[in-house]
Design a protein around this motif. Structure first.
Motif, short mmCIF file in Angstrom:
data_model
loop_
_atom_site.label_atom_id
_atom_site.label_comp_id
_atom_site.label_asym_id
_atom_site.label_seq_id
_atom_site.Cartn_x
_atom_site.Cartn_y
_atom_site.Cartn_z
N UNK A 60 0.77 -1.29 0.05
CA UNK A 60 0.09 -0.10 0.00
C UNK A 60 0.72 1.23 0.09
N UNK A 61 1.13 1.99 -1.14
CA UNK A 61 1.82 3.20 -1.27
C UNK A 61 0.90 4.29 -1.18
N UNK A 62 1.00 5.10 -0.22
CA UNK A 62 0.19 6.10 0.12
C UNK A 62 0.21 7.43 -0.93
N UNK A 63 1.37 7.51 -1.31
CA UNK A 63 1.52 8.43 -2.46
C UNK A 63 0.82 8.12 -3.87
N UNK A 64 0.93 6.74 -4.07
CA UNK A 64 0.19 6.41 -5.31
C UNK A 64 -1.40 6.49 -5.10
N UNK A 65 -1.92 6.01 -3.92
CA UNK A 65 -3.01 6.11 -3.53
C UNK A 65 -3.86 7.44 -3.38
N UNK A 66 -2.94 8.49 -3.23
CA UNK A 66 -3.58 9.73 -3.06
C UNK A 66 -3.52 10.37 -4.65
N UNK A 67 -2.87 9.99 -5.46
CA UNK A 67 -2.91 10.42 -6.64
C UNK A 67 -3.90 9.92 -7.48
N UNK A 68 -4.03 8.54 -7.17
CA UNK A 68 -5.11 7.88 -7.96
C UNK A 68 -6.54 8.04 -7.61
N UNK B 39 -5.50 -1.82 5.62
CA UNK B 39 -4.12 -1.79 6.19
C UNK B 39 -4.25 -3.38 6.70
N UNK B 40 -5.13 -4.19 7.04
CA UNK B 40 -5.21 -5.33 7.20
C UNK B 40 -4.78 -6.41 6.46
N UNK B 41 -4.77 -5.74 4.92
CA UNK B 41 -4.42 -6.62 3.76
C UNK B 41 -2.85 -6.43 3.63
N UNK B 42 -2.37 -5.30 4.05
CA UNK B 42 -0.94 -4.59 3.88
C UNK B 42 0.15 -5.35 4.65
N UNK B 43 1.05 -5.79 3.73
CA UNK B 43 2.08 -6.50 4.28
C UNK B 43 3.32 -5.54 4.20
N UNK B 44 3.16 -4.41 3.27
CA UNK B 44 4.29 -3.22 3.39
C UNK B 44 3.57 -2.01 3.16
N UNK B 45 4.11 -0.99 3.52
CA UNK B 45 3.57 0.30 3.39
C UNK B 45 4.65 1.34 2.54
N UNK B 46 4.46 2.10 1.87
CA UNK B 46 5.05 3.14 1.51
C UNK B 46 4.69 4.42 1.36
N UNK B 47 5.66 5.44 1.40
CA UNK B 47 5.15 7.04 1.89
C UNK B 47 6.09 7.63 0.76
N UNK B 48 5.66 9.05 0.28
CA UNK B 48 6.13 10.04 -0.19
C UNK B 48 5.31 11.08 -0.52
#
Length: 258
Positions: free
Chosen positions: A173-181, A193-202
């Motif tokens: 789950x990349x928070x930057x990609x989510x915001x833009x899309x 978040x319960x599905x997320x094995x890794x999160x990324x930020x920018x």
């Protein structure tokens, strides 16, 4: 509070690749991630990890012909043998480096990507990775930075996870990609978040260091913490200057790196 991993394909790029491990450790990171480690022998990377007390927490499967515009090929029919070879190589690196997560890039829709090929290849990757204790991840990516990418929406990723139904297949789950899309990053954290094995930020819009200017990263990191997420958050951002000079953001966002 979640732990933060330096993405060494983005951070400390002013240094040669192998020197970035020491720089990350000196900055306070305990984990690192990279896009593609395959140009460097695994034993050389392992030596840098061990010398600096770092964990390698994520890297990508080989993406195909990156310089010719390919962005993975997990969803491309007719590339099954090549994908199997990519999984084999990635798992050999993961085993040598103690890395528990691999991201399988889907590829581009205009290269012929299909849901059927994606599901079949992910099932193979998850099956081969399971005995090694490795998770295979899929990530929705925004089409501004990666035009034509096959997987762009979080709900679509959830549906693929449900169809494959492998316990070691999860969401990146990349928070930057989510915001833009799609926007509504807080809603995505609550729902996925319960599905997320890794999160990324920018930081949008320029993919710089996290801040509170457009999305409230102080609030987002606290929300992730309250949700019980115990994994890593990858710092896959493009420093606006030298990496070290931009590392005031953790204190500004109320978090520590380790």
């Amino acid at each position: 509070m979640p732990r933060f991993a330096a993405n060494l394909s983005f951070l400390f790029a002013e240094l040669p690749f192998l020197d970035r491990f020491e720089a990350a450790a000196r900055a306070g990171f305990k984990g690192v991630e990279v896009m593609f480690p395959y140009a460097v022998p695994a034993d050389e990377i392992k030596a840098r990890l061990e010398a600096n007390g770092l964990s390698l927490v994520l890297f990508n499967l080989p993406p195909g012909h990156w310089d010719k515009g390919e962005r993975g090929f997990a969803a491309l029919p007719g590339r099954e043998d090549e994908f199997a070879s990519a999984v084999d190589l990635a798992l050999r690196y993961a085993e040598a480096l103690g890395c528990p997560r691999l991201h399988a890039m889907a590829g581009l829709a205009n290269h012929g990507a299909t849901r059927e090929a994606y599901v079949a290849n992910l099932r193979l990757a998850a099956e081969w990775a399971a005995p090694l204790g490795v998770d295979i991840l899929i990530e929705p990516i925004n089409t501004r930075d990666m035009p034509g990418y096959f997987l762009t929406r979080t709900a679509d990723a959830r549906d693929v996870l449900d169809e494959v139904a492998a316990p070691n297949l999860g969401l990146q789950l990349d928070l930057y990609h989510r915001h833009l899309m799609e926007g509504d990053v807080e809603g995505a954290i609550r729902e996925f978040v319960s599905r997320a094995r890794h999160i990324q930020c920018a930081d949008p819009p320029d993919r710089g260091e996290p801040s509170n200017a457009i999305v409230d990263y102080t609030r987002l990191f606290a929300l992730i913490d309250r949700a019980g997420y115990a994994g890593w958050i990858g710092c896959e951002y493009k420093p606006r200057g030298e990496t070290q000079a931009g590392l005031s953001w953790p204190a500004a966002c109320g978090v520590g790196l380790g």
